[in-house]
Design a protein around this motif. Sequence first.
Motif, PDB file in Angstrom:
ATOM      1  N   VAL B 249       0.847  -1.196   0.000  1.00 15.40           N
ATOM      2  CA  VAL B 249       0.000   0.000   0.000  1.00 15.40           C
ATOM      3  C   VAL B 249       0.883   1.247   0.000  1.00 15.40           C
ATOM      4  N   THR B 250       1.901   1.260   0.852  1.00 13.83           N
ATOM      5  CA  THR B 250       2.817   2.409   0.874  1.00 13.83           C
ATOM      6  C   THR B 250       3.529   2.546  -0.468  1.00 13.83           C
ATOM      7  N   ALA B 251       4.038   1.436  -1.003  1.00 12.62           N
ATOM      8  CA  ALA B 251       4.742   1.491  -2.300  1.00 12.62           C
ATOM      9  C   ALA B 251       3.817   2.035  -3.382  1.00 12.62           C
ATOM     10  N   SER B 252       2.560   1.649  -3.342  1.00  7.57           N
ATOM     11  CA  SER B 252       1.603   2.117  -4.356  1.00  7.57           C
ATOM     12  C   SER B 252       1.442   3.631  -4.304  1.00  7.57           C
ATOM     13  N   ARG B 253       1.382   4.158  -3.092  1.00  8.57           N
ATOM     14  CA  ARG B 253       1.255   5.629  -2.978  1.00  8.57           C
ATOM     15  C   ARG B 253       2.533   6.309  -3.484  1.00  8.57           C
ATOM     16  N   LEU B 254       3.681   5.719  -3.218  1.00  3.92           N
ATOM     17  CA  LEU B 254       4.949   6.297  -3.688  1.00  3.92           C
ATOM     18  C   LEU B 254       5.008   6.266  -5.216  1.00  3.92           C
ATOM     19  N   ILE B 255       4.622   5.135  -5.814  1.00  7.40           N
ATOM     20  CA  ILE B 255       4.686   4.980  -7.272  1.00  7.40           C
ATOM     21  C   ILE B 255       3.753   5.986  -7.952  1.00  7.40           C
ATOM     22  N   ALA B 256       2.556   6.146  -7.402  1.00  6.93           N
ATOM     23  CA  ALA B 256       1.642   7.131  -7.986  1.00  6.93           C
ATOM     24  C   ALA B 256       2.262   8.524  -7.906  1.00  6.93           C
ATOM     25  N   SER B 257       2.968   8.803  -6.819  1.00  6.45           N
ATOM     26  CA  SER B 257       3.546  10.143  -6.668  1.00  6.45           C
ATOM     27  C   SER B 257       4.718  10.372  -7.618  1.00  6.45           C
ATOM     28  N   VAL B 258       5.435   9.300  -7.998  1.00  8.81           N
ATOM     29  CA  VAL B 258       6.522   9.452  -8.981  1.00  8.81           C
ATOM     30  C   VAL B 258       5.960  10.066 -10.264  1.00  8.81           C
ATOM     31  N   SER B 259       4.780   9.620 -10.652  1.00 13.03           N
ATOM     32  CA  SER B 259       4.116  10.173 -11.832  1.00 13.03           C
ATOM     33  C   SER B 259       3.572  11.577 -11.549  1.00 13.03           C
ATOM     34  N   ASP B 260       2.899  11.733 -10.413  1.00 14.62           N
ATOM     35  CA  ASP B 260       2.262  13.020 -10.097  1.00 14.62           C
ATOM     36  C   ASP B 260       3.274  14.163 -10.010  1.00 14.62           C
ATOM     37  N   ILE B 261       4.437  13.892  -9.390  1.00 17.40           N
ATOM     38  CA  ILE B 261       5.415  14.971  -9.185  1.00 17.40           C
ATOM     39  C   ILE B 261       6.023  15.416 -10.515  1.00 17.40           C
ATOM     40  N   ALA B 262       6.248  14.456 -11.421  1.00 26.41           N
ATOM     41  CA  ALA B 262       6.761  14.841 -12.747  1.00 26.41           C
ATOM     42  C   ALA B 262       5.757  15.749 -13.452  1.00 26.41           C
ATOM     43  N   ARG B 263       4.473  15.427 -13.323  1.00 21.17           N
ATOM     44  CA  ARG B 263       3.442  16.255 -13.968  1.00 21.17           C
ATOM     45  C   ARG B 263       3.346  17.637 -13.342  1.00 21.17           C
ATOM     46  N   THR B 264       3.314  17.677 -12.025  1.00 19.33           N
ATOM     47  CA  THR B 264       3.078  18.978 -11.378  1.00 19.33           C
ATOM     48  C   THR B 264       4.291  19.905 -11.492  1.00 19.33           C
ATOM     49  N   THR B 265       5.503  19.338 -11.466  1.00 15.32           N
ATOM     50  CA  THR B 265       6.682  20.206 -11.575  1.00 15.32           C
ATOM     51  C   THR B 265       7.007  20.560 -13.026  1.00 15.32           C
ATOM     52  N   GLY B 266       6.647  19.667 -13.958  1.00 15.29           N
ATOM     53  CA  GLY B 266       6.973  19.923 -15.361  1.00 15.29           C
ATOM     54  C   GLY B 266       8.463  19.884 -15.668  1.00 15.29           C
ATOM     55  N   LEU B 267       9.260  19.296 -14.766  1.00 12.19           N
ATOM     56  CA  LEU B 267      10.720  19.319 -14.944  1.00 12.19           C
ATOM     57  C   LEU B 267      11.232  18.267 -15.919  1.00 12.19           C
ATOM     58  N   GLY B 268      10.459  17.188 -16.106  1.00  9.33           N
ATOM     59  CA  GLY B 268      10.915  16.111 -16.976  1.00  9.33           C
ATOM     60  C   GLY B 268       9.962  14.936 -16.866  1.00  9.33           C
ATOM     61  N   VAL B 269      10.504  13.728 -17.094  1.00 11.58           N
ATOM     62  CA  VAL B 269       9.659  12.539 -17.000  1.00 11.58           C
ATOM     63  C   VAL B 269      10.210  11.610 -15.921  1.00 11.58           C
ATOM     64  N   SER B 270       9.312  10.915 -15.219  1.00  8.40           N
ATOM     65  CA  SER B 270       9.755   9.910 -14.246  1.00  8.40           C
ATOM     66  C   SER B 270       8.804   8.734 -14.290  1.00  8.40           C
ATOM     67  N   THR B 271       9.376   7.542 -14.124  1.00 11.81           N
ATOM     68  CA  THR B 271       8.673   6.293 -14.421  1.00 11.81           C
ATOM     69  C   THR B 271       9.106   5.213 -13.438  1.00 11.81           C
ATOM     70  N   VAL B 272       8.159   4.365 -13.042  1.00 14.29           N
ATOM     71  CA  VAL B 272       8.519   3.125 -12.360  1.00 14.29           C
ATOM     72  C   VAL B 272       8.205   1.982 -13.324  1.00 14.29           C
ATOM     73  N   GLY B 273       9.236   1.272 -13.776  1.00 15.89           N
ATOM     74  CA  GLY B 273       9.058   0.209 -14.766  1.00 15.89           C
ATOM     75  C   GLY B 273       9.196  -1.179 -14.189  1.00 15.89           C
ATOM     76  N   VAL B 274       9.738  -1.267 -12.963  1.00 19.64           N
ATOM     77  CA  VAL B 274      10.028  -2.568 -12.344  1.00 19.64           C
ATOM     78  C   VAL B 274       9.487  -2.565 -10.923  1.00 19.64           C
ATOM     79  N   ILE B 275       8.749  -3.610 -10.555  1.00 20.54           N
ATOM     80  CA  ILE B 275       8.263  -3.757  -9.173  1.00 20.54           C
ATOM     81  C   ILE B 275       8.327  -5.229  -8.784  1.00 20.54           C
ATOM     82  N   SER B 276       8.702  -5.509  -7.535  1.00 21.37           N
ATOM     83  CA  SER B 276       8.638  -6.893  -7.054  1.00 21.37           C
ATOM     84  C   SER B 276       8.230  -6.898  -5.591  1.00 21.37           C
ATOM     85  N   ASN B 277       7.571  -7.987  -5.203  1.00 21.77           N
ATOM     86  CA  ASN B 277       6.963  -8.111  -3.888  1.00 21.77           C
ATOM     87  C   ASN B 277       7.499  -9.377  -3.231  1.00 21.77           C
TER      88      ASN B 277
END
Lengths: 429, 429
Positions: B249-277
Amino acid sequence: MAAYRGLRINGDRLNNTLQSTSTSWGALAASTGMRRLALSPEDKEVRDWLVQQCKELGCDVRVDRMGNIFATRPGSSTERKPIAMGSHLDTQPAGGRYDGILGVIAALEVLRTLHENNIQTHCPISLIDWTNEEGARFPGAMMCSGVWSTKSTTSLEACYAVKDTDGLSMKKALEDIGYLGDTPCDYRENGLECYFELHIEQGPKLEATGNKVGVVTAVQAMKWFAVRVSGVEGHSGTTPMDMRSDALVTASRLIASVSDIARTTGLGVSTVGVISNDTQSQATIPSGVEFIIDVRCSTDRMVQDLCSAIFKSFDEIVQRENNYTSYHVFRTWGLPESVFHDDCIGAVRSAAVDEVGISKIMDMKSGAGHDAAWVSKVVKSSMIFVPSKDGISHNPAEYTSPEDCSLGGQILLQALLLYDDDVKNGSLS
Amino acid sequence: MAAYRGLRINGDRLNNTLQSTSTSWGALAASTGMRRLALSPEDKEVRDWLVQQCKELGCDVRVDRMGNIFATRPGSSTERKPIAMGSHLDTQPAGGRYDGILGVIAALEVLRTLHENNIQTHCPISLIDWTNEEGARFPGAMMCSGVWSTKSTTSLEACYAVKDTDGLSMKKALEDIGYLGDTPCDYRENGLECYFELHIEQGPKLEATGNKVGVVTAVQAMKWFAVRVSGVEGHSGTTPMDMRSDALVTASRLIASVSDIARTTGLGVSTVGVISNDTQSQATIPSGVEFIIDVRCSTDRMVQDLCSAIFKSFDEIVQRENNYTSYHVFRTWGLPESVFHDDCIGAVRSAAVDEVGISKIMDMKSGAGHDAAWVSKVVKSSMIFVPSKDGISHNPAEYTSPEDCSLGGQILLQALLLYDDDVKNGSLS
């Protein structure tokens, strides 16, 4: 008063057997944790040992088409079906030594006690090891008791087709370890008089209230959903943020909401324990993510309401994302609320209080699912709970004291004998 | 004006070679997609074939300690280092036939053209196949050009220790396929005069502007972070929502924020392409989740600012969760912004306009990382881009027309020859 009030199981033998077999087959390094996945080499070896032990006690051993093991000690009646006891020998990937294992090893100790004391019961007595209770390797918890009860929506053929993460089907796994039996996996053709299951509580209530034994009256309702989120693959360096259809970002928002909705509605608990990502490359925007949702509440209606709230939230999230990602549920399975039978609940309560002389008991509802839940749909059933230290389970730190394990085994023995007396005397409902 | 203005590569041969080798080694079923992971059996086979082809053209072939292949055709000068061209033959798990592969196959076509026309260059000419550019199997994109440049923060020994998801180390994988060479992986001991890389754009700009060729002047800055979120395992049925420490659950909130922060700052692109549990069981609350963040911006400073914003958001999320989950970054690596050299940029531009006669060209900055970025830190370098249909890459739908592939190969040939003339004439900066 039962005929064998003074009969005692050998608590040391029970605990020694539990510890030594756990150490031999599936122990995790550097802890008392266990990894004995269903139908793994470790599971095969402990099964082979169990079958051998039961045969040495004069039991008839049958393996059904889902690999469930039935070891039966004859009774004096040739017309009665067996009074059964059991649980499961498989564990979580990093589980403990008590969940499931205690119920089977205690059942073996009951058979050993009956054997060495030359006890002649009226009904036959069966020990059962149910296959793949955990559903950790082949998704679908309590899978094979569900098939036996014929009440699960997942059929025998559907179970055969379920694959582990290496792509091996359950049927092939059963064949590979020599446990694809020919006894029908159907209570109508391989039936029981009743069923008792000794299990650790896996929660904190007994410990918190100072009780030693839980008389289990019901198992909460559960439902599982396998969900797939679809997006579009793309290069993480060249795809602008506003042109992405990122399946993992959407899945992350959905997974967070599975937790949030359970909290805000207060209807029960919901969890995502499994997640996988198709592309799994650091420079690729994920195109497909799958996860499994586990929902549990006191009643079927509450499960239904919580699931509706979760999927309403999913629809809102996908609409808000507005990035061409989508989700669909590709498999649904579950276990309806189970209410145990008064005849069996009464036998457990009476065994604890009248036969063993324990006063610190409480009635309780199980938060975890158990094979007894499926069995109870077609055969009178109940369960005995013993305390879990700190309420921890599905974790190497899982622990129940030797004294509590022995106490549970003793109550299991007496509950069986009380029920057998009642059958013999014709005093059951 | 160059000495060999009329010299033409064989475009049909280039395209046939590209398609036939892709079909033979790593083709995905039912698409033109590719799965040729670094150091896999498919990668070994295409390497063996490439080495054989280069030897047949009279090249000296060396393999360095990271498996990079250098195939060198002698020049008339015995003092000059080689003018090099190349790219990589490995692909994403579900990638296309052009990313990397075009650059190597076009380089082979250049060698074939020089050979059959008996062209005597002043400098030696080298073809290079860089190992593990994608970082898809062994995390760390552009890994082995990074080691060769000595500018990567990930050393040769650290690369050797990187493991794939089956736990196999990169060093063992190199050994297993016979590509753990003994040539030093260090530009100071195995140097180049300059380096040209033909590559597909992997973005939509050439197509959108109607241009045929991109003259690449720089590569954007990139940084990667491997993150671990820790929680506490527990039973999904018995652990109340407010007593959970759910890592997913915590990781999910972090991953969503990786996308959100790139959008809100407009500084560049950020992506999570790999996840394991870690636990990966439907009835267990996840105790450990790992994921990789990919951050890319025009400048090093913007990468730094975007990363700071992401981790500030992470700290806020973990504090808000307040459930004893935590995160830590256990590995960081990256590629600083790369500015190409005017000598090489000029050779590409002049080859396209003056030698090949193409007017539809544009200067551009690369959004994707390339081996040329590392090489440019120590050797004069530039790149040639050709169009990607719909800007799609890292996807089986990746496509560049045969005409554009041939055009890219022709410009690569002429850029090399122009640069060689300039060296011979002493007219370089």
